[in-house]
Scaffold this active site. Structure first.
Site, short mmCIF file in Angstrom:
data_model
loop_
_atom_site.label_atom_id
_atom_site.label_comp_id
_atom_site.label_asym_id
_atom_site.label_seq_id
_atom_site.Cartn_x
_atom_site.Cartn_y
_atom_site.Cartn_z
N LYS A 1 2.02 -4.92 3.40
CA LYS A 1 3.10 -3.99 3.74
C LYS A 1 2.62 -2.57 3.52
O LYS A 1 2.37 -2.15 2.39
CB LYS A 1 4.33 -4.21 2.85
CG LYS A 1 5.52 -3.40 3.37
CD LYS A 1 6.66 -3.30 2.38
CE LYS A 1 6.61 -2.07 1.53
NZ LYS A 1 6.64 -0.79 2.27
N PRO A 2 2.46 -1.78 4.61
CA PRO A 2 2.13 -0.37 4.42
C PRO A 2 3.37 0.39 3.95
O PRO A 2 4.49 -0.13 4.04
CB PRO A 2 1.71 0.08 5.83
CG PRO A 2 2.36 -0.87 6.77
CD PRO A 2 2.61 -2.16 6.01
N CYS B 1 -4.77 9.99 -6.01
CA CYS B 1 -4.54 9.49 -7.37
C CYS B 1 -5.64 9.91 -8.34
O CYS B 1 -5.44 9.90 -9.54
CB CYS B 1 -4.38 7.98 -7.36
SG CYS B 1 -5.70 7.16 -6.47
N GLU C 1 -3.09 -1.01 -8.89
CA GLU C 1 -3.74 0.31 -8.86
C GLU C 1 -2.62 1.34 -8.87
O GLU C 1 -1.93 1.50 -7.86
CB GLU C 1 -4.58 0.47 -7.58
CG GLU C 1 -5.69 -0.54 -7.42
CD GLU C 1 -6.85 -0.26 -8.35
OE1 GLU C 1 -6.85 0.74 -9.08
OE2 GLU C 1 -7.78 -1.10 -8.35
N GLU D 1 6.45 2.74 4.18
CA GLU D 1 7.36 2.80 5.34
C GLU D 1 7.19 4.06 6.17
O GLU D 1 7.51 4.06 7.37
CB GLU D 1 8.82 2.64 4.87
CG GLU D 1 9.27 3.57 3.77
CD GLU D 1 8.94 3.06 2.36
OE1 GLU D 1 8.04 2.22 2.23
OE2 GLU D 1 9.59 3.52 1.42
N ALA E 1 0.82 -1.21 0.00
CA ALA E 1 0.00 0.00 0.00
C ALA E 1 0.86 1.26 0.00
O ALA E 1 2.00 1.25 0.47
CB ALA E 1 -0.91 -0.02 1.23
N PRO E 2 0.30 2.37 -0.50
CA PRO E 2 1.03 3.65 -0.54
C PRO E 2 0.75 4.50 0.71
O PRO E 2 -0.01 4.09 1.59
CB PRO E 2 0.45 4.32 -1.78
CG PRO E 2 -0.99 3.89 -1.77
CD PRO E 2 -1.02 2.51 -1.16
N TRP E 3 1.31 5.70 0.74
CA TRP E 3 1.23 6.55 1.94
C TRP E 3 0.16 7.61 1.89
O TRP E 3 -0.05 8.33 2.85
CB TRP E 3 2.58 7.23 2.21
CG TRP E 3 3.24 7.85 1.01
CD1 TRP E 3 4.36 7.37 0.38
CD2 TRP E 3 2.86 9.03 0.29
NE1 TRP E 3 4.70 8.18 -0.69
CE2 TRP E 3 3.79 9.21 -0.76
CE3 TRP E 3 1.83 9.96 0.41
CZ2 TRP E 3 3.72 10.26 -1.68
CZ3 TRP E 3 1.74 11.01 -0.51
CH2 TRP E 3 2.68 11.15 -1.53
N SER F 1 2.90 3.88 -7.22
CA SER F 1 3.25 4.60 -8.44
C SER F 1 3.39 3.63 -9.63
O SER F 1 3.66 2.43 -9.45
CB SER F 1 4.57 5.34 -8.23
OG SER F 1 5.59 4.41 -7.93
N GLU G 1 2.70 12.70 -13.20
CA GLU G 1 2.02 12.80 -11.91
C GLU G 1 2.90 13.62 -10.95
O GLU G 1 4.05 13.28 -10.71
CB GLU G 1 1.79 11.39 -11.35
CG GLU G 1 0.91 11.39 -10.14
CD GLU G 1 0.59 9.97 -9.66
OE1 GLU G 1 1.49 9.13 -9.64
OE2 GLU G 1 -0.58 9.74 -9.28
#
Ligand code: NAD
Length: 480
Positions: free
Chosen positions: A155-156, A264, A230, A158, A129-131, A209, A364
């Protein structure tokens, strides 16, 4: 220990230990060990514990919002009114949806067989997953997977693991068995790659990303693992000349600045039909200039900080480079001074005077930066909207039903809003096309992503020498 810091106001808000590839291996083993029991439960049993999880999260909603705001720099208002309730709604939605998987009717599609469709859990899902919306992204990854009977290793990002750890803790308290949800912490190239490349991970689900998504896909492809991606977005916002100008200006500001632009689906490129262009630029620049930036926990703050100083510098570099190429800034564009300079703050910024091929239009940025360009014909507006590598979300602004119908059909993206931009609901799918990836989050369609379809075909004749055996034994079985 790795400290998690508040990117807006400074200070340490938590700490985690980074896992090693050996820890990832142990987590995958735990997920594998839990799979048979969890996937064997009737959906209603899984739904019961998910509903308890929703209650548990609702009871801690204020704490979730405070931690989410602290680790990301987003306003407490956004976390309280959007991130946390949206996440809880997702839990209740998937508790119900997993009990209602649909498929073709069981029937005799030939006279000799009864066909049955089963939808089965895939196994161990490795999720990354992203932040930007740490809690919501963890939910979007975890819920359809576990509601459908899979077990996960998640895994989130970091820099924002804290609310994901709270979610795992609450899942455990709610009664989700040990091993169903496993969290691993650490850097993408180390812990993420150990997970993606693990031989016993049946499916890899990634939000992040586009370049990292491609890397993840190539690693998973080495062992033919199922992938769900995604990825990034660069959402166009197309304003036709019959649009309600005030609504478009307000809508563009809200859609570009939500989550400080680190969304996003955020509006990033506004195309305005020539007759409205000057008035749109003036209006939206006024709104952007009025945005208050500051302490994310202060209720009067409109916009918090970016997630890190590195992200602020990246956004700033995009704008500065565009200015060197001749871009005009009509709001923002200058790093703040005073105490805001200490945090990851970047002002709401409007950029004009660039061409479609400029990197600030094509790439982006993930910050509070909106580029505005004019267009003449409807054909041109739609062509420009489609002219980036991305295809996640878009909006069209018009009162003309035929223009709206054309835009929703011809703009290539996973979502098109008409006269709005951003709202999402748990019942509807989210996911992109083109460089924005493939696969759907939320909605019953995401349950399809996390289940494998099995066709079971029952012979109903009881005949040993079946008519179709003639294909092999023509001389021994009479023609029908
Ligand atoms: P990122 O790609 O840098 O990182 C995402 C995750 O991948 C993090 O957990 C990171 O640690 C991990 N990672 C990094 N390198 C890795 C590797 N080599 N192998 C495995 N994992 C690795 O993205 P980000 O900066 O955290 O998030 C912002 C991006 O996420 C933006 O591009 C945004 O558009 C995208 N995003 C997309 C959606 C969507 O639904 N399409 C939703 C939210 C965010």
């Amino acid at each position: 220990m790795h400290e998690i810091t508040d990117p807006a106001m400074g200070g340490v808000v938590g700490a985690v230990t980074y896992d090693t590839p050996a820890d990832v291996d142990a987590a995958v083993h735990k997920a594998r060990a839990a799979f048979a029991d969890w996937s064997g439960q009737p959906p209603g049993v899984r739904a019961d514990v998910l509903l308890k999880l929703a209650d548990r999260m609702a009871a801690r909603a204020a704490e979730y919002a405070m931690v989410e705001s602290g680790q990301t720099g987003k306003t407490l208002r956004l976390a309280t009114e959007f991130d946390v309730p949206g996440s809880i709604d997702n839990v209740t939605f998937f508790a119900g949806a997993a009990r209602n998987l649909a498929g073709l009717a069981s029937a005799e599609y030939d006279p000799d067989h009864t066909s049955v469709i089963r939808r089965e859990a895939i196994g161990v899902v490795g999720s990354i997953a992203p932040w930007n919306y740490p809690l919501q992204m963890a939910m979007w990854k975890a819920l359809p997977a576990i509601a459908a009977g899979n077990t996960i290793v998640l895994k989130p990002a970091e820099i924002t693991p804290l609310t994901t750890l709270m979610f795992a803790e609450d899942a455990h308290t709610a009664g989700i068995p040990a091993g169903v949800i496993n969290i691993v912490n650490g850097l993408g190239p180390v812990v993420g790659e150990a997970l993606v490349g693990h031989h016993d991970v049946d499916m890899v689900s990634f939000t992040g990303s586009t370049p990292v998504g491609h890397r993840v896909m190539s690693l998973a492809a080495k062992r033919g693992a199922r992938v769900h991606l995604e990825l990034g977005g660069k959402a166009p916002f197309v304003v036709f000349d019959d649009a309600d100008l005030d609504a478009a200006i307000q809508g563009a500001a809200a859609a570009a600045l939500i989550n400080t632009g680190q969304d996003c689906t955020a509006a990033t490129r506004v195309y305005v039909q020539r007759p409205l262009y000057e008035r749109f630029v003036d209006g939206v620049s006024d709104v952007f200039s009025s945005i208050s930036m500051g302490d994310p926990r202060d209720p009067s703050t409109d916009m918090g900080s970016l997630v890190s100083l590195a992200q602020r510098d990246r956004v700033s570099a995009f704008v500065d480079a565009a200015v060197l190429r001749g871009a005009k800034i009509t709001a923002g564009g200058v790093l703040p001074t005073g105490f805001l300079a200490e945090g990851a703050f970047y002002p709401a910024t409007i950029v004009t005077g660039v061409t479609q091929d400029d990197p600030i239009v094509q790439e982006e940025i993930f910050g509070p930066v909106l580029v505005v360009l004019p267009f003449d014909s409807d054909d041109e507006g739609i062509a420009l909207a489609n002219d980036t590598p991305y295809g996640l979300a878009a909006s069209a602004w018009t009162h003309d039903v035929y223009r709206a119908m054309r835009a929703q059909r011809e703009i290539r993206s996973g979502c098109v809003w008409i006269n709005d931009h951003i709202p999402i609901v748990s019942e509807m799918p989210h996911g992109g096309v083109k460089g924005s990836g493939f696969g759907k989050d939320m909605s019953i369609y995401s349950l399809e992503e996390y289940t494998a379809m099995k066709h079971v075909s029952w012979d109903i004749t009881g005949v040993a020498r079946k008519p179709w055996h003639r294909i092999i034994f023509a001389d021994r079985i009479p023609a029908p």
